[in-house]
Design an enzyme around this catalytic site. Structure first.
Site, mmCIF file in Angstrom:
data_model
loop_
_atom_site.group_PDB
_atom_site.id
_atom_site.type_symbol
_atom_site.label_atom_id
_atom_site.label_comp_id
_atom_site.label_asym_id
_atom_site.label_seq_id
_atom_site.Cartn_x
_atom_site.Cartn_y
_atom_site.Cartn_z
ATOM 1 N N SER A 92 0.362 -2.380 2.537
ATOM 2 C CA SER A 92 -0.572 -2.727 3.609
ATOM 3 C C SER A 92 -1.766 -1.801 3.539
ATOM 4 C CB SER A 92 0.099 -2.578 4.983
ATOM 5 O OG SER A 92 -0.844 -2.666 6.031
ATOM 6 N N TYR A 130 5.425 2.360 10.813
ATOM 7 C CA TYR A 130 4.996 1.328 9.864
ATOM 8 C C TYR A 130 4.007 1.906 8.858
ATOM 9 C CZ TYR A 130 3.389 -3.173 8.094
ATOM 10 O OH TYR A 130 3.082 -4.234 7.286
#
Length: 226
Positions: free
Chosen positions: A133, A148
């Site tokens: 990401s 995350y």
């Protein structure tokens, strides 16, 4: 002795919905695809489902049995969770949330690569795609989502090091930001559709080679800062 089994075009983890499902569907154009899921979803043409629990090392190791020694041309480590959205710095981010997130987002990716290395080594021009990401990059630090962000940064680091170690085996490794996608994880306000993300990622996987191994790219082929 080389395997006489027909190659498997791709194995995609976390393929029962969202980006994983759309990407698996596109990769069926290259041949048979295995998709992992926690429970078998409805039939999808060209996809054979393998039930796998990404927090279970034994379940991940058993994925090799699904290939029955067949060469694996593409491994897509897509499975991931984002449980800490909206957690507060004061009292949030419990230890078990860290453990669960790293088990799925990081450890499972490594164990999947490890379990399927013999199949990848048996293929012609094998490729590994790790879905990370932009939130992994040190250049994007707006705060929050600590678990995350940390897990996806670990995936980025994992991919960079795998690219070094596997170059000699002829295995190319790509690390990808799939875009901010309108999924359950990304939310309805996200920038791009699942189809746009899957089309872009499928193209990136097909372009991946030893010349670009270790690169961190966006779904639309832009180089991302580490």
């Amino acid at each position: 002795m080389a395997s006489t089994a027909a190659p498997v075009a791709a194995l995609v983890t976390g393929a029962s919905r969202g980006i994983g499902l759309a990407l698996a569907q596109r990769l069926t154009a290259q041949g048979p695809v295995i998709g992992t899921c926690r429970r078998a979803p409805p039939a999808a043409e060209g996809i054979r489902w393998a039930e796998a629990e990404m927090t279970s090392p034994a379940s991940i190791a058993a994925l090799a049995d699904q290939l029955e020694g067949a060469p694996l041309e593409r491994l897509i480590c897509n499975a991931g969770i984002y449980p800490d959205k909206g957690q507060s710095l004061e009292g949030g981010y419990p230890p078990e949330m860290w453990a669960d997130s790293f088990a799925v987002n990081v450890t499972a990716a490594f164990l999947t690569v490890q379990a399927l290395l013999p199949n990848l080594r048996a293929a012609q021009a094998p490729r590994i795609a790790l879905i990370s990401s932009q939130m992994a990059s040190h250049t994007r630090a707006p705060g929050g989502s600590y678990i995350y962000r940390a897990s996806k940064a670990a995936v980025l680091n994992l991919g960079r090091n795998l690219a070094t170690d596997l170059r000699g085996d002829g295995i190319a490794v790509g690390i990808y930001h799939p875009g901010w996608v309108r999924t359950d994880m990304g939310g309805s306000a996200a920038e791009i559709s699942v189809d746009e993300a899957a089309n872009g990622l499928a193209a990136r996987v097909e372009e991946l080679s030893l010349a670009t191994t270790g690169a961190f790219l966006t779904w639309d082929r832009r180089e991302h800062a580490f």
